[in-house]
Design an enzyme around this catalytic site. Structure first.
Site, short mmCIF file in Angstrom:
data_model
loop_
_atom_site.label_atom_id
_atom_site.label_comp_id
_atom_site.label_asym_id
_atom_site.label_seq_id
_atom_site.Cartn_x
_atom_site.Cartn_y
_atom_site.Cartn_z
N ALA A 1 -13.47 34.66 -0.65
CA ALA A 1 -12.21 34.10 -1.20
C ALA A 1 -12.47 33.44 -2.55
O ALA A 1 -11.68 33.58 -3.49
CB ALA A 1 -11.61 33.10 -0.22
N CYS B 1 -13.64 31.15 2.43
CA CYS B 1 -15.04 31.62 2.44
C CYS B 1 -15.47 32.01 1.03
O CYS B 1 -14.69 32.00 0.09
CB CYS B 1 -15.15 32.82 3.37
SG CYS B 1 -14.26 34.25 2.76
N ARG C 1 -2.05 34.73 -4.02
CA ARG C 1 -2.43 33.66 -4.96
C ARG C 1 -1.57 33.59 -6.22
O ARG C 1 -1.61 32.63 -6.94
CB ARG C 1 -3.89 33.79 -5.34
CG ARG C 1 -4.41 32.56 -6.10
CD ARG C 1 -5.88 32.42 -5.93
NE ARG C 1 -6.48 31.41 -6.79
CZ ARG C 1 -7.06 31.65 -7.95
NH1 ARG C 1 -7.09 32.87 -8.43
NH2 ARG C 1 -7.62 30.68 -8.63
N HIS D 1 -17.29 30.59 -5.84
CA HIS D 1 -17.07 30.33 -7.27
C HIS D 1 -18.40 30.44 -8.02
O HIS D 1 -18.51 31.06 -9.07
CB HIS D 1 -16.54 28.91 -7.51
CG HIS D 1 -15.26 28.59 -6.80
ND1 HIS D 1 -14.97 27.33 -6.35
CD2 HIS D 1 -14.20 29.36 -6.47
CE1 HIS D 1 -13.78 27.33 -5.78
NE2 HIS D 1 -13.29 28.55 -5.84
FE1 CFM Z 1 -9.57 25.21 -8.89
FE2 CFM Z 1 -8.15 24.31 -7.12
FE3 CFM Z 1 -9.74 26.44 -6.71
FE4 CFM Z 1 -7.57 26.59 -8.35
FE5 CFM Z 1 -6.13 27.60 -6.30
FE6 CFM Z 1 -6.77 25.29 -5.10
FE7 CFM Z 1 -8.29 27.44 -4.66
MO1 CFM Z 1 -5.88 27.33 -3.70
S1 CFM Z 1 -7.47 24.62 -9.06
S2 CFM Z 1 -9.56 27.36 -8.55
S3 CFM Z 1 -5.88 27.95 -8.43
S4 CFM Z 1 -10.25 24.38 -6.99
S5 CFM Z 1 -4.87 26.18 -5.41
S6 CFM Z 1 -7.03 23.14 -5.77
S7 CFM Z 1 -7.68 25.96 -3.29
S8 CFM Z 1 -6.87 29.03 -4.88
S9 CFM Z 1 -10.38 27.70 -5.00
#
Ligand code: CFM
Length: 485
Positions: free
Chosen positions: A65, A62, A96, A195
């Site tokens: 997260a 979500c 994480r 993000h």
């Molecule tokens: Fe970038 Fe990723 Fe992500 Fe990531 Fe991660 Fe991920 Fe994630 Mo899990 S590189 S930041 S450090 S998109 S592994 S493939 S899913 S936490 S949001």
């Protein structure tokens, strides 16, 4: 190898046949089999970044997260309040592995779970007063904390609390940056919007707030490396060996000051474009800082990326870069010679967040392994279009695949190694299929850079060739009557 275009198209159809008509039509749009034509023209028809279908098991997270867990959480010298009920922070606590230097509870708070622990009364009467009290307590308990962020959980938005007003008032009272982040979990369709919201909060509340005493021509930022298992450290040393100066690491092992001075860099180097593209675009527009996406998984991609980075600097950096590659190549070749014979032609299926399903392909290929299916949880169109040219004809591309789809494809394609997340891991173990947790690196890492490839190659060998698989019977397809309830 499972790479026949027509066979794989049929396979996808067969897997989706189990759904009712409407669901099938919907899920079909999230699959594509790579053809030469599509690879050449670089257009990926896969539908992405839209709402998951209710009733299926999606791997997505979500917005909370995406903001607290991904972007803000690793900023080590700030205290991040998970504002709302206790569960969101508690159940994601410490999962994480974004490593950070410092002393926990003194000048590093990354591994702590700080929450306002909403009760019914807070939902009824609002949580603003409580939030102010917590902020005061934080400064008393952690005098070296440089700032606070408020990471909103769903109820905060639903009851209409004014976290912006509290943050503004308390920022003055406590004389420190306090950043309200509207990352309530219900926003958007996945962690991806989290993000974006987190990036916007950095832009609005932190960016450009401090200056560097001294700047130089080789100042760069590492953007979108979260230091999972030490990835950012393994990356930073390569840039430094090349002669560059890393002034900010976003956000793995990062600090508030690094966020504040990053606008002074000459170049932004971005690893996870999916999660921080908003920042490099903003810094380009607002401060004229160019950016370059790079990939430090596996030696082939690392050499390519180092050369692309060096090409943006002068002859000294370019010479250093070649010297470095000459120095590390024999080490990397020795690793490949050792592990490739044990992994050659093994088939791999990947399904990870928004970057690694693409970025790790080269590392597997360095070991002679074949990616036969790859998908993302929450990627957008541009991520699929960047992935397509990296795939072989016949590879299955999938978006936000359901647990059922992943399991069926694995069984029908007889995949040798699955790389995905913790929600998938134990199902695969029970199915007798070798599995790597590609978010947390399965408690291993780093996987970035030359140091990382050593670990990556060993881990893949250890997983695929473990004698444990001889002790379990792998079923190509579990019959309903055999399934135990
Ligand atoms: Fe970038 Fe990723 Fe992500 Fe990531 Fe991660 Fe991920 Fe994630 Mo899990 S590189 S930041 S450090 S998109 S592994 S493939 S899913 S936490 S949001």
């Amino acid at each position: 190898m499972g790479l026949n275009i027509e066979e794989n198209k049929k396979l996808v159809e067969e897997v989706l046949e189990a759904y009712p008509k409407k669901a099938r039509k919907d899920r079909e749009k999230h699959f594509q089999v790579a053809t030469d034509n599509a690879i050449d023209c670089g257009t990926c028809a896969v539908k992405s970044n839209i709402k998951s279908r209710p009733g299926v098991m999606t791997p997505r997270g979500c917005a909370y997260a995406g903001s607290k867990g991904v972007v803000w959480g690793p900023i080590k010298d700030m205290v991040h309040i998970s504002h709302g009920p206790v569960g969101c922070g508690q159940y994601s606590w410490g999962s994480r592995r974004n490593f950070a230097n410092g002393t926990l509870g003194i000048d590093n708070f990354t591994a702590m779970q700080i929450t306002s622990d909403f009760q019914e009364t807070d939902i009824v009467f609002g949580g603003d007063k409580k939030l102010a009290v917590i902020m005061r307590e934080i400064t008393e308990m952690f005098p070296l904390a440089k700032g606070i962020s408020v990471q909103s959980e769903c109820p905060v938005g639903l009851i209409g609390d004014d976290i912006e007003a509290v943050s503004k008032k308390m920022s003055k009272e406590l004389d420190m940056p306090i950043v309200p982040v509207r990352c309530e979990g219900f926003r958007g369709v996945s962690q991806s919007l989290g993000h974006h919201i987190a990036n916007d909060a950095i832009r609005d509340f932190v960016m450009g707030r401090a200056e560097l005493a001294e700047t130089g021509p080789y100042d760069v930022n590492i953007i979108g490396d979260y230091n999972i298992g030490g990835d950012a450290w393994a990356s930073r040393i390569l840039l430094e060996e090349m002669g560059l100066r890393v002034i900010a690491q976003w956000s793995g092992d990062g600090s508030l000051n690094e966020l504040e001075v990053a606008h002074k860099a000459k170049l932004n180097l971005i690893h996870c474009h999916r999660s921080m593209n908003y920042m490099v675009d903003h810094m380009e527009k607002a401060y004229g800082i160019p950016w370059l996406e790079y990939n430090f998984f596996g030696p082939t991609k690392t050499y390519e990326s180092l050369r692309a980075i060096a090409a943006l600097f002068d002859a000294t950096i370019q010479e250093n870069c070649e010297k470095m590659i000459a120095k590390y190549k024999p080490v990397m070749d020795a690793i490949i010679n050792k592990f490739r014979p044990r992994l050659e032609n093994k088939t791999v299926m990947l399904m990870i967040g928004g970057l690694r399903s693409r970025h790790t392909i080269g590392a597997y290929e360095d070991l002679g392994m074949d990616i036969v299916a790859s998908g993302y949880e929450f990627a957008h169109k541009d991520d699929y279009e960047k992935m397509l040219p990296m795939l072989q004809e016949g590879t299955i591309i999938m978006d936000d695949p359901t647990a059922y789809e992943l399991e069926e494809l694995t069984q029908r394609m007889n995949i040798d190694l699955v790389g995905s997340g913790v929600k998938e891991k134990y199902v695969y173990h029970k199915m007798g299929v070798p599995f790597r947790q590609m978010h947390s690196w399965d408690y291993s890492g780093p996987y970035h850079g030359f140091d990382g490839f050593k670990v990556f190659a060993k881990d893949m060998d250890m997983t695929v060739n473990s004698p444990v698989w001889d002790l379990v019977t792998r079923k190509s397809k579990i019959q309903p009557e055999e399934a135990s309830i």
